[in-house]
Write an enzyme that holds these catalytic residues in place. Structure first.
Site, short mmCIF file in Angstrom:
data_model
loop_
_atom_site.label_atom_id
_atom_site.label_comp_id
_atom_site.label_asym_id
_atom_site.label_seq_id
_atom_site.Cartn_x
_atom_site.Cartn_y
_atom_site.Cartn_z
N LYS A 281 0.85 -1.19 0.00
CA LYS A 281 0.00 0.00 0.00
C LYS A 281 0.89 1.24 0.00
O LYS A 281 1.43 1.64 1.02
CB LYS A 281 -0.91 0.04 1.23
CG LYS A 281 -2.04 1.10 1.09
CD LYS A 281 -2.52 1.64 2.40
CE LYS A 281 -1.67 2.76 2.92
NZ LYS A 281 -1.63 3.96 2.04
N GLY B 263 6.00 4.95 9.59
CA GLY B 263 5.04 6.04 9.74
C GLY B 263 5.10 6.59 11.15
O GLY B 263 6.13 6.53 11.81
N GLU C 270 9.01 1.07 11.86
CA GLU C 270 9.82 2.21 12.25
C GLU C 270 8.98 3.48 12.22
O GLU C 270 8.22 3.71 11.27
CB GLU C 270 11.03 2.38 11.32
CG GLU C 270 12.07 1.28 11.45
CD GLU C 270 12.66 1.15 12.85
OE1 GLU C 270 12.61 2.13 13.61
OE2 GLU C 270 13.17 0.07 13.17
N CYS D 172 12.64 11.13 8.46
CA CYS D 172 12.48 10.37 9.70
C CYS D 172 13.53 10.80 10.73
O CYS D 172 13.29 10.70 11.94
CB CYS D 172 12.64 8.87 9.44
SG CYS D 172 11.62 8.22 8.13
N GLU E 42 7.52 14.32 18.06
CA GLU E 42 8.02 14.47 16.70
C GLU E 42 7.16 15.51 15.98
O GLU E 42 5.92 15.48 16.06
CB GLU E 42 7.93 13.14 15.95
CG GLU E 42 8.41 13.21 14.52
CD GLU E 42 8.17 11.94 13.74
OE1 GLU E 42 8.87 11.72 12.74
OE2 GLU E 42 7.28 11.16 14.12
N SER F 186 22.05 8.73 7.12
CA SER F 186 22.57 7.36 7.28
C SER F 186 22.63 6.66 5.93
O SER F 186 21.74 6.83 5.09
CB SER F 186 21.66 6.56 8.23
OG SER F 186 21.72 7.10 9.52
#
Length: 603
Positions: free
Chosen positions: A252, A305, A333, A367, A466, A531
């Site tokens: 999805k 997400g 994650e 992220c 966040e 990263s």
């Protein structure tokens, strides 16, 4: 001189190679059954070096600059119809949804439809059936497909995907190329890790008596991959890493990353991924999650997400745990409160440059974006504050296709509205001191100014949650409170990444100890973003995810259900142990009786 760590690494690798050589020499048993080979064959692979895809320069007049301009024009000059694809059957339906440009909401580049609940259920049945055959495909063939896909995306599809990311996801040119390079790394490096994993064998201490081996099987059923908007590389990783390991997947994609994800799907299909192994299923998030979690065939959920959505998915699986054929695996994650922590011994220029890039590249929507900066009081006013504000004020925010653009609009209206709520809060909270920015507009696109706010209370939600926004929160701590501040940070900030800036080696060791548990990757004197696959395996600490470490061999093991095979080469005819004299006599007597009976029958 080689360090002890490097020496140990080389020694371990040599030991692994020596074991492989010994295993190869033991291909023929000298005793036991007279076989020319073992009944069950095993694939062995040469070990390969890990390397990362090179980024392109895109200098003015360069060939890559011309190619990406051409790809941008081609996408802008048509509206791509994107189908639902199940078992290689493309379904276009009404195509009543559109993917817009974040920086120009009146322009769209793709049309698509949501899969219905019934369509998703059909996809589950077909995927579960496809998994049975795909799981039988040799690892060498799967590896070859992935290597071909990496070459296709590094070459034929590169500029097409770069352009789709720039337009549909609002990334600048270099950020988009970094995304594609990471995608190539995922496709190229995961098969290298799979070679190593496939070569592993349990101990074979008596190779002429029995042989042990481990088989890497996929998970029976299907894996649901629910992918994010901000990284096409992560989206592809979530869908195709389980497939590499023998699983079938329902992918999805995010509505806001649809076109680039569709191009990846096309490249993988061209590379040779079998029909039904990965199924492209745009869907309403609530519909998709309800249908996949109520299926008994659910083998796992691969998700990137927000932590709030992850908790919902986890609860949905837990509530239906009795219906599943297997315990579903959740590899997930989320973001986190990523931060930069500055010590008095730090280089202020290093701090400023790294923090601006980590906080504001891609509008703070990575992220790993930095949203908290901790600075000692003695450095803040005299050495960091003014240059930090001055450089931030000069950042060029515009359309993603402008090469001088530092960042562009945020991804969609929902993100804009959420961020604007934060800005209103900052304006009205007396414990927040707005230093720069604090404005936004959606007249044409979803633009938010780069914002820096000094927060005077660490219990403020801005210091804990966040934000996924171009907002940097600064907390100034007293120089003599560094240990207490780090202790507080470890309690309130749980992130994928963090950075410590210092030249004092004693403090660096202290900080590493303080932040051991609350972040997944701790950087020393570098920004918390950026990263690389294979170099800094990616995964969060605490409640920022299940910390699977994407870009490492153990990430692949999450999506396999290993089986041990023991092949005995010597007949087992005695039910007694050697010390049992009665057993030995009984065996001799039974053997003689058997021979006598056989003789009588022959006569």
């Amino acid at each position: 001189m080689m360090s002890k760590m490097a020496l140990d690494t080389v020694s371990n690798r040599l030991s692994a190679l020596q074991r492989l050589v010994v295993s190869a020499k033991r291909a023929l048993p000298s005793l036991g059954r007279q076989h020319s080979h073992y009944a069950i064959e095993k694939e062995y692979f040469d070990l390969m070096p890990v390397y990362n895809e090179k980024l392109l320069d895109y200098k003015s007049g360069s060939e890559e600059r011309k190619q990406v301009k051409l790809a941008l024009a081609q996408i802008l000059n048509r509206i791509e119809p994107v189908p639902i694809v199940i078992d290689d059957v493309e379904m276009y339906q009404e195509c009543d949804k559109v993917q817009i440009l974040p920086y120009n909401r009146d322009h769209y580049i793709a049309r698509y439809s949501y899969a219905s609940a019934a369509t998703i259920e059909d996809a589950i049945d077909l995927a579960a059936h496809a998994q049975i055959e795909w799981n039988k495909v040799k690892l060498s063939k799967r590896i070859a497909i992935w290597e071909k896909a990496a070459d296709l995306i590094a070459g034929k599809y590169r500029f097409k995907i770069v352009a789709a990311i720039m337009l549909g996801q609002g990334k600048t040119l270099m950020q988009a190329d970094m995304d594609v390079a990471e995608l190539v790394d995922v496709l190229r490096i995961n098969p290298i890790y799979l070679r190593d994993l496939a070569n592993y064998e349990p101990a074979n201490l008596n190779p002429d008596v029995c042989r042990n081996q481990m088989v890497l099987r996929g998970l029976n059923g299907f894996v649901a991959a629910i992918t994010p908007f901000n990284y096409t590389s992560i989206a592809a990783n979530l869908a195709y890493t389980p497939a590499l390991m023998g699983n079938a997947v329902l992918w999805k994609p995010s509505d806001s990353a649809l076109l680039s994800n569709w191009y990846v799907f096309q490249a993988m299909r061209e590379a040779g991924v079998s029909d039904g192994v990965v199924n492209f299923v745009p869907a309403r998030p609530t519909t998709f999650s309800k249908v996949v979690t109520r299926s008994s065939k659910l083998a796992g959920i691969h998700f990137t997400g927000t932590s709030s959505v992850l908790k919902i998915l986890w609860r949905m699986v837990a509530d239906k745990i009795d219906i599943y054929d297997h315990y579903p695996r959740l590899a997930c994650e989320c973001g986190g409160k990523n931060f930069h922590f500055v010590h008095t011994s730090a280089d202020p220029n290093d701090v400023i440059a790294c923090t601006i890039r980590a906080a504001f590249e891609y509008a703070g929507q990575k992220c790993s974006s930095c949203s908290m900066l901790y600075v000692p009081k003695s450095m803040w006013e005299s050495r960091i504050k003014q240059p930090l504000l001055h450089i931030t004020q000069q950042l060029f925010v515009s359309e993603a296709t402008y090469c001088d653009c530092f960042f562009s609009a945020v991804i969609n209206q929902a993100a804009f509205d959420r961020i604007f709520t934060y800005l209103r809060y900052i304006h009205n909270d007396p414990k927040c001191e707005l230093l720069i920015g604090g404005k936004g507009t959606k007249t044409k696109g979803y633009y938010i100014d780069p914002t820096i706010v000094q927060v005077h209370d660490l219990d403020n939600f801005l210091c804990k949650d966040e934000l996924m926004a171009p907002i940097l929160c600064v907390y100034v701590y007293e120089d003599n409170q560094v240990e207490q501040t780090m202790e507080k940070v470890a309690q309130i900030n749980h992130g994928l990444t963090a950075s410590v800036f210092a030249t004092d080696s004693k403090f660096i060791k202290q900080a590493c100890d303080a932040f051991r548990c609350n972040v997944g990757t701790l950087n020393i004197n570098d920004k918390c973003t950026g990263s690389k696959v294979g170099q800094q395996p990616f995964g969060g600490g605490a409640i920022s995810g299940t910390n699977e470490k994407m870009g490492s061999p153990q990430y692949l093991l999450r999506w396999t259900s290993p089986q041990i095979l023991k092949e005995s080469l010597v007949p087992h005819t005695n039910i007694y142990y050697p010390y049992m004299e009665l057993g030995s006599n009984e065996l001799k007597r039974a053997t003689l009786e058997t021979r006598e009976t056989s003789t009588k029958v022959e006569h």
